[in-house]
Design an enzyme around this catalytic site. Structure first.
Site, PDB file in Angstrom:
ATOM      1  N   HIS A 244       4.205   6.831   5.500  1.00 12.14           N
ATOM      2  CA  HIS A 244       3.051   7.512   6.093  1.00 12.14           C
ATOM      3  C   HIS A 244       2.286   6.686   7.127  1.00 12.14           C
ATOM      4  O   HIS A 244       1.561   7.244   7.945  1.00 12.14           O
ATOM      5  CB  HIS A 244       2.098   8.014   4.993  1.00 12.14           C
ATOM      6  CG  HIS A 244       1.224   6.969   4.383  1.00 12.14           C
ATOM      7  ND1 HIS A 244       1.620   6.181   3.324  1.00 12.14           N
ATOM      8  CD2 HIS A 244      -0.051   6.589   4.670  1.00 12.14           C
ATOM      9  CE1 HIS A 244       0.637   5.371   2.986  1.00 12.14           C
ATOM     10  NE2 HIS A 244      -0.384   5.590   3.783  1.00 12.14           N
TER      11      HIS A 244
ATOM     12  N   ASP B 156     -24.313  13.499 -26.342  1.00 11.03           N
ATOM     13  CA  ASP B 156     -24.134  14.027 -27.694  1.00 11.03           C
ATOM     14  C   ASP B 156     -23.189  15.232 -27.706  1.00 11.03           C
ATOM     15  O   ASP B 156     -22.838  15.735 -28.762  1.00 11.03           O
ATOM     16  CB  ASP B 156     -25.487  14.412 -28.326  1.00 11.03           C
ATOM     17  CG  ASP B 156     -26.176  15.534 -27.554  1.00 11.03           C
ATOM     18  OD1 ASP B 156     -25.671  15.900 -26.487  1.00 11.03           O
ATOM     19  OD2 ASP B 156     -27.219  16.019 -28.033  1.00 11.03           O
TER      20      ASP B 156
ATOM     21  N   ASP C 122      -3.235   8.393  -0.619  1.00 13.88           N
ATOM     22  CA  ASP C 122      -3.599   7.299   0.286  1.00 13.88           C
ATOM     23  C   ASP C 122      -5.062   6.905   0.081  1.00 13.88           C
ATOM     24  O   ASP C 122      -5.399   5.723  -0.053  1.00 13.88           O
ATOM     25  CB  ASP C 122      -3.345   7.761   1.725  1.00 13.88           C
ATOM     26  CG  ASP C 122      -3.818   6.755   2.756  1.00 13.88           C
ATOM     27  OD1 ASP C 122      -3.484   5.571   2.628  1.00 13.88           O
ATOM     28  OD2 ASP C 122      -4.537   7.170   3.693  1.00 13.88           O
TER      29      ASP C 122
ATOM     30  N   GLU D   6       1.671   5.032  12.780  1.00 13.74           N
ATOM     31  CA  GLU D   6       0.304   4.621  13.128  1.00 13.74           C
ATOM     32  C   GLU D   6       0.199   3.117  13.341  1.00 13.74           C
ATOM     33  O   GLU D   6      -0.519   2.662  14.223  1.00 13.74           O
ATOM     34  CB  GLU D   6      -0.644   5.051  12.003  1.00 13.74           C
ATOM     35  CG  GLU D   6      -2.122   4.853  12.319  1.00 13.74           C
ATOM     36  CD  GLU D   6      -2.636   5.869  13.329  1.00 13.74           C
ATOM     37  OE1 GLU D   6      -3.586   5.533  14.051  1.00 13.74           O
ATOM     38  OE2 GLU D   6      -2.081   6.987  13.398  1.00 13.74           O
ATOM     39  N   ASP D   7       0.927   2.339  12.532  1.00  4.68           N
ATOM     40  CA  ASP D   7       0.702   0.890  12.507  1.00  4.68           C
ATOM     41  C   ASP D   7       1.908   0.053  12.916  1.00  4.68           C
ATOM     42  O   ASP D   7       1.961  -1.142  12.619  1.00  4.68           O
ATOM     43  CB  ASP D   7       0.253   0.465  11.097  1.00  4.68           C
ATOM     44  CG  ASP D   7      -1.082   1.088  10.718  1.00  4.68           C
ATOM     45  OD1 ASP D   7      -2.011   1.024  11.540  1.00  4.68           O
ATOM     46  OD2 ASP D   7      -1.184   1.652   9.614  1.00  4.68           O
TER      47      ASP D   7
ATOM     48  N   HIS E 131       0.842  -1.205   0.000  1.00  7.98           N
ATOM     49  CA  HIS E 131       0.000   0.000   0.000  1.00  7.98           C
ATOM     50  C   HIS E 131       0.873   1.250   0.000  1.00  7.98           C
ATOM     51  O   HIS E 131       0.623   2.192  -0.763  1.00  7.98           O
ATOM     52  CB  HIS E 131      -0.919  -0.004   1.225  1.00  7.98           C
ATOM     53  CG  HIS E 131      -1.602   1.309   1.482  1.00  7.98           C
ATOM     54  ND1 HIS E 131      -2.546   1.841   0.635  1.00  7.98           N
ATOM     55  CD2 HIS E 131      -1.457   2.214   2.496  1.00  7.98           C
ATOM     56  CE1 HIS E 131      -2.959   3.013   1.100  1.00  7.98           C
ATOM     57  NE2 HIS E 131      -2.312   3.257   2.236  1.00  7.98           N
TER      58      HIS E 131
END
Length: 719
Positions: free
Chosen positions: A77, A265, A144, A81-82, A53
């Site tokens: 990034h 059109d 993201d 956080e993870d 990711h």
């Protein structure tokens, strides 16, 4: 150390190699190595390694030609956080600039719709403040979100719907306002795919079936246009078909209630040249050879949009009478239109602060407004209103150009010029003629605001404004006026109660101590709370005089004055979850009356607002836990204002007959504003009714009047 970019991220490596002369590939490689280590063992819902990711987001930004620091921050990034990595670790390894970007993204990584409006709004505030420190935060956040939308099918249905809705309402408009047209279009199409899957599949099929015919039609104009441009001596140009994205096609179909064939059109062509003079030269060549539609010629080069978009637009009758939309722009304008704010970092070494300021002007105003919002609902309202899509250009009498959102009125224009002009506005001239303040402005209008020292805003103005700035300033003024009334009322209630109990009048120190005991800001805040009915007078007396015996602190019997105050402050006959005597306000947006199905909404500091169950404003008040059930029993002698909209055919005596019909039902008429135009009567009537059957009686009586075609309750637009 061997580079891992080619091995772990070959697609990203290939894009970076094309721009190796301006990028720090060693820095990006180290960021990838750090990210892969931090995310080792982590998987996405799709089963892929989590670092895939981060690589995909970095690839999106590399294709947008961002700088090395931004691409590196994109790879990093999610690590704070993870994983166990801290912001300090990022700063030590990669420096303060990249750490600052990652820190901003970490703070907003949980940005989602929640049941708690308070928590949701705080996340949005953090997003705005992070962007204010470094605008690259929003570029990475949009990258993201784009990759998350591309892989959304791996999430459960409920999460898919929530994320797609947030993308449509917040992130796609943000991409537009920062000028990133490519990302905006893809975000909108992906949200369309997950929110209206059946319509999406149908439209994809129809577009695919028409692609060959469309390309042939575009070729019929492109070939002769290229020939004419060569004849005109334009050395370099590029003529291409301009694909329209699916969501914009679907919106047009729905808005105009037309089929795909009727909408599709209109062919679209883009001409790209090298210089601004050549743009106007191309426009002249096109208009010389094909007939333009005058009202569809737009010059966004002379008057750029607020997101810095520039192009010439024209619509012409091409071969066979076919309508063609033509955009004409330079290569630099095209890059700005596609990449928006991201284009600023393409040639960062040159430095273009003015260009960046163009993108951020609207954003600074949004930051200024959000500092004054006190409730989550108010903040969300400003955020969504200020992410408007379409703009119009309005002229002052001196010839200055002002940009406003489509649908704006002279009131919006007045507050855009200056707050004091808005507050003192009493009328307007549009193109030299007096016009109502609720008249919708059109691009090219010249507007003059008429002011008076005695003029002041009206609550009704909130129904006619489109900009967050105007709405905020009007509400601020109304709140200030209501606060002055509450202070006067609170002082009067407090003074009478103190005299009745034969106590010494409290000084400022005593008021301040009591305010602190009741968790209020100060003595004036205490008086306001008493005036509004936010706190019982008995509680206030206990806080002011804590040493008084309990028998002297009993609630007093209501006086005549007290009963009058109760009628001002309390909703008579209203029980909220079994409790009566609470402070309520009848919502002006839907004007409920006894007999309506109603819902209560707990506001901050203003008691409970009573709305009709079908009130459009309830949709914007998203916090379910603040809604309460209402038991509303009719009280004798209480009346309610209702706004009625009436239309009919003009005839002599119609106004008098309508007023007579209303009067015959025993109804008080508070005000009426009836006008005629081209043989049609239209306007509003304000009446006071006791309950829903009384209102139905009024409507029935007016409908019987000869010439009246319709009369109904008029809703204020959602605010």
């Amino acid at each position: 150390m061997t580079a891992i970019l080619p091995e772990l991220a070959p697609d990203l490596s290939a894009v970076l190699d094309k721009h190796a002369d301006r990028l720090d590939l060693d820095l990006i490689d180290r960021a990838l190595r750090f990210s892969a280590s931090a995310h080792r063992g982590q998987k996405r819902m799709s089963g892929e390694d989590f670092v895939s990711h981060s690589i995909a987001v970095a690839l999106i930004l590399a294709e947008q030609l961002l700088d090395s620091a931004t691409i590196s921050a994109a790879l990093l990034h999610d690590v704070v956080e993870d994983s166990d990595v801290r912001t300090e670790d990022i700063a030590r390894e990669f420096g303060a600039e990249i750490a600052g970007i990652v820190d901003g993204l970490t703070k907003i990584s949980s940005l989602t719709f929640r049941s708690s409006a308070e928590e949701q709004v705080e996340n949005y505030r953090k997003l705005l403040l992070s962007i204010a420190k470094d605008a690259r935060v929003i570029i990475i956040k949009l990258g993201d979100r784009l990759h998350n939308m591309r892989t959304l099918e791996h999430l459960p249905p409920e999460r898919r719907h929530r994320i797609a809705m947030e993308t449509r309402e917040i992130y796609a408009p943000l991409a537009h306002r920062f000028g990133m047209a490519g990302i905006k279009a893809e975000l909108e199409d992906l949200a369309f795919k997950f929110l209206e899957p059946d319509d999406y599949r149908d439209l994809v099929s129809q577009v695919a079936s028409k692609r060959a015919a469309r390309e042939q039609t575009i070729l019929k104009l492109r070939t002769p246009l290229e020939h004419e441009l060569k004849r005109a001596g334009i050395e370099w140009f590029e003529v291409t078909g301009r694909p329209k994205h699916l969501w914009s096609i679907f919106q047009k179909m729905r808005k105009r209630n037309k089929s795909f064939d009727e909408i599709y059109d209109l062919m679209a062509i883009r001409v790209t040249v090298r210089s601004v003079p050549e743009c106007y030269h191309v426009l002249g060549v096109i208009h010389h050879n094909w007939t333009p539609i005058q009202e569809r010629i737009k010059d966004y080069i002379a008057s750029p949009k607020s997101n810095a978009y520039q192009s010439l637009h024209t619509t012409i009758f091409g071969p066979g009478g076919q309508l063609f939309e033509v955009q004409i722009r330079t290569q630099e304008m095209h890059r700005t239109a596609e990449f928006g704010i991201a284009a600023h970092w393409l040639y960062k070494r040159d430095g273009k602060p003015d260009e960046l300021d163009q993108h951020l002007g609207w954003f600074r105003q949004l930051l200024e407004l959000q500092q004054d919002t006190h409730s989550p609902e108010e903040f969300l309202e400003f955020l969504k209103v200020d992410l408007y899509q379409d703009e119009i250009f309005i002229f002052t009498p001196q010839g200055d150009v002002k940009r406003l959102p489509k649908g704006s009125t002279p009131i919006d224009f007045a507050f855009h010029v200056h707050t004091e002009v808005g507050l003192r506005c009493q009328g307007a001239k549009i193109n030299g003629r007096i016009a109502p303040l609720h008249r919708e402005l059109k691009s090219g209008d010249t507007v003059e605001i008429l002011t008076s020292a005695s003029a002041k805003p009206s609550r009704d103005w909130l129904s006619h404004v489109r900009t967050a700035r105007a709405r905020h300033k009007i509400k601020q003024w109304i709140n200030h006026e209501e606060e002055k009334v509450s202070i006067t009322l609170g002082k009067e209630i407090l003074a009478r109660e103190v005299r009745r109990r034969r106590l010494d009048a409290p000084d400022d120190t005593r008021l301040a101590r009591a305010a602190q005991a009741l968790s209020l800001a100060d003595g004036q805040g205490l008086e306001i709370a008493v005036g509004r009915g936010d706190v019982a007078i008995g509680q206030v007396i206990r806080a002011l005089y804590p040493d008084l015996p309990n028998d002297e602190l009993q609630e007093p019997k209501p006086t005549v004055f007290g009963r009058v105050i109760d009628r001002i402050r309390l909703g008579r006959g209203i029980k909220i979850q079994g409790v009566d005597g609470l402070m309520v306000r009848y919502a002006q947006c839907c004007q409920p009356v006894p007999g309506d199905s109603v819902v209560g909404y707990v506001t901050q500091g203003r008691g409970i607002s009573i709305h009709r169950s079908d009130c459009p404003n309830l949709l914007t008040l998203s916090a379910e836990e603040r809604r309460v059930e209402i038991d509303w029993q009719e009280s004798q002698g209480e009346s309610f204002s209702v706004r009625l909209a009436v239309t009919g055919e003009d005839r002599r005596g119609l106004y008098a007959d309508m007023m007579e019909a209303i009067s015959q039902t025993g109804t008080n008429i508070r005000a009426a504003d009836i006008r005629t135009r081209d043989g049609t009567v239209f306007g509003t009537v304000f009446v006071e009714v006791d309950n829903l059957p009384h209102l139905a009686k009024v409507l029935k009586a007016v409908r019987r009047v000869k010439g009246v075609s319709e009369i109904e309750r008029r809703e204020a637009p959602p605010t």
